[in-house]
Design a protein around this motif. Structure first.
Motif, mmCIF file in Angstrom:
data_model
loop_
_atom_site.group_PDB
_atom_site.id
_atom_site.type_symbol
_atom_site.label_atom_id
_atom_site.label_comp_id
_atom_site.label_asym_id
_atom_site.label_seq_id
_atom_site.Cartn_x
_atom_site.Cartn_y
_atom_site.Cartn_z
ATOM 1 N N TYR A 197 -25.052 -42.114 -63.804
ATOM 2 C CA TYR A 197 -26.013 -41.887 -62.736
ATOM 3 C C TYR A 197 -25.423 -42.418 -61.417
ATOM 4 O O TYR A 197 -25.009 -41.652 -60.567
ATOM 5 C CB TYR A 197 -27.329 -42.572 -63.076
ATOM 6 C CG TYR A 197 -28.471 -42.193 -62.185
ATOM 7 C CD1 TYR A 197 -29.478 -41.374 -62.637
ATOM 8 C CD2 TYR A 197 -28.535 -42.657 -60.886
ATOM 9 C CE1 TYR A 197 -30.523 -41.008 -61.805
ATOM 10 C CE2 TYR A 197 -29.566 -42.292 -60.054
ATOM 11 C CZ TYR A 197 -30.557 -41.485 -60.513
ATOM 12 O OH TYR A 197 -31.584 -41.124 -59.682
ATOM 13 N N ARG A 231 -35.751 -34.938 -64.181
ATOM 14 C CA ARG A 231 -34.324 -35.262 -64.241
ATOM 15 C C ARG A 231 -33.471 -34.319 -63.413
ATOM 16 O O ARG A 231 -32.521 -34.748 -62.757
ATOM 17 C CB ARG A 231 -33.842 -35.180 -65.688
ATOM 18 C CG ARG A 231 -34.033 -36.469 -66.429
ATOM 19 C CD ARG A 231 -33.627 -36.263 -67.841
ATOM 20 N NE ARG A 231 -32.935 -37.404 -68.394
ATOM 21 C CZ ARG A 231 -32.370 -37.401 -69.599
ATOM 22 N NH1 ARG A 231 -32.402 -36.316 -70.337
ATOM 23 N NH2 ARG A 231 -31.773 -38.476 -70.056
ATOM 24 N N ALA A 233 -34.031 -45.601 -63.899
ATOM 25 C CA ALA A 233 -33.138 -44.713 -64.630
ATOM 26 C C ALA A 233 -31.679 -45.067 -64.359
ATOM 27 O O ALA A 233 -30.838 -44.971 -65.250
ATOM 28 C CB ALA A 233 -33.414 -43.271 -64.216
ATOM 29 N N SER A 274 -29.267 -44.832 -67.465
ATOM 30 C CA SER A 274 -28.746 -43.496 -67.721
ATOM 31 C C SER A 274 -27.239 -43.479 -67.603
ATOM 32 O O SER A 274 -26.669 -44.073 -66.689
ATOM 33 C CB SER A 274 -29.329 -42.494 -66.734
ATOM 34 O OG SER A 274 -30.716 -42.444 -66.855
ATOM 35 N N ILE A 278 -26.104 -35.771 -68.764
ATOM 36 C CA ILE A 278 -27.377 -35.537 -69.454
ATOM 37 C C ILE A 278 -27.187 -34.605 -70.646
ATOM 38 O O ILE A 278 -27.623 -34.883 -71.767
ATOM 39 C CB ILE A 278 -28.410 -34.916 -68.479
ATOM 40 C CG1 ILE A 278 -28.814 -35.925 -67.402
ATOM 41 C CG2 ILE A 278 -29.646 -34.448 -69.239
ATOM 42 C CD1 ILE A 278 -29.754 -35.360 -66.348
#
Lengths: 214, 214, 214
Positions: B161, B102, B154, B158, B201
């Protein structure tokens, strides 16, 4: 302007309108798939954008009109975000359309197959190339949408999907060869494509499946 | 050389450095994913190469600077193989970085979003096109990496992003419109992109999810 | 015609023959995968066409010979449809070849790796670019085929797959640098690629796998 220039200008305008119509339809279909998969707002918008632009981006790369119009012209982004936002915030309304992903997908397929063929002809592709590029413009967005959420693309599983796009594209190419006005061949091509696809869904027409290899 | 040529030359050098930095970061992320999936050495290197070049290759195809620089310039291959080999043979060391896929992914995202936008501006894309191309350069490699190992990308799942990549790209475009030196707008864009992604995150920021369709 | 023109013409003809051979082989492999997945006739033909053209389309986009030849030249479509139809209607016959998907895939890999490298050289790519483009032409179709049916691409899992393509491409590039006749370097490159791939399958050669990250 000469008559030829007027015709070319009309041709361009027609491609733009078809492209934006297809963008709206595929963006709705992409957004509905994203909502089903419980993606967040931006994921839904991104899937809508990918589904609605991938076919046209591929076409533009292959006829070398780059950067692709979907990246240059703000209207594509605006239409795509509007459709995605509509699906996201008014999910209930959009769902009232019966089986909306499939219907929207069929509408987008017809718009894009015709627009892709017309644009390819406009940029000098031959008849075969234009028909294949039209088919790919039509099916490209749905393939990318399905691959991104890890589904086998509808185009490989569904009765009369790519074949509908190819039939619509072939009508446009035939119209071009016969010097039919572009608007007329666009309407015929679009109706043929949408009609074949919807009849295929309604009647559950199936093409044969090969005997399992043993 | 005139002043303009010096500026353009600096601009090119900046794009190259950012591109190579992003290549290293995404190659590491791709290699870590490949190792997790227990691919063999060449599979790991190939996934590293695909993850680190797909975004830039897409960008180069869309601004028509082909063959894409990642295929022409041996440094991209060398950096990618070096990062892939490092991850493969020193897996323990690389793992000491907390959640390395990540973090590396976020670093690569920032480098590529900025590099992609700068290069698109350098080759004459408009503001909207440059911002979208920058975003796509940033997210392209991760999408290809995830699709190849059959994960939903992702970027669709996510928080913050693609939006981080778009914000970073927008900073660079704004800097270009305001005639800020390219290095300054690159730093600001990169920090904004990386910062948004990492904060997303850490704090688990989530964008809303639409009510499930019923 | 001057001698140089004759050589160039022979070179083009060689690329065409290799391309069509690879198209046939990959179309068979794509069709077999589609039949296994129980796709209907058109799905099988489409997967055959995608598997057999994706590598070459990517190559043509990256060396800017667009529209890609696979879309312009009817022979690519005809060969692809013929191979797909053969697999569909004569499944039993095709199955008699031992493990046909893998063998056809290896044949296509060799043809496309050589053809891709030759065409890239013909259009002025440098040695590194030509070798990488040759590898990508070889592996592209199989990647698209596998992604479309939601499998992790064989190229990431199989021993000596991409490396075989790269070795074949490198032979062609070396032949070009040493001014060996193109036909000779094509034969050597193809044999090296096919040989490495088949030996890898037969002997179960494995490249090392990294220790699982802990």
């Amino acid at each position: 302007m000469t008559e030829q220039q007027v015709v070319t200008e009309l041709h361009r305008t027609l491609v733009l309108c078809l492209d934006l119509g297809g963008t709206f339809a595929f963006a709705l279909s992409g957004a509905m798939v994203g909502i089903r998969r419980r993606l967040d707002l931006f994921g839904v918008l991104l899937l809508a954008y990918a589904a609605s632009t991938a076919g046209g981006v591929g076409r533009d790369v292959m006829i070398d009109t780059v950067p692709p119009v979907a990246l240059r012209d703000w209207r594509y982004l605006a239409v795509s975000v509007a459709a995605g936002g509509l699906a996201f915030f008014c999910t209930g309304v959009v769902k009232k359309l019966r089986d909306p992903v499939r219907v929207m997908d069929a509408v987008g397929l017809a718009f894009f197959a015709v627009a892709g063929t017309q644009k390819a002809l406009l940029y000098g592709a031959g008849p075969l190339g234009a028909a294949l590029l039209g088919m790919m413009t039509g099916i490209g967005g749905g393939i990318v949408r399905d691959v991104l959420v890890r589904e086998i693309p509808a185009v490989l599983r569904s009765e009369f999907y790519a074949i509908a796009a190819l039939a619509g594209a072939a009508c446009v190419v035939a119209g071009g060869l016969l010097r039919v006005p572009v608007l007329a061949s666009a309407v015929v091509g679009g109706v043929v494509c949408f009609g074949l696809r919807m009849i295929g869904i309604r009647r559950g027409w199936q093409l044969p499946v090969a005997g399992t290899p043993h």
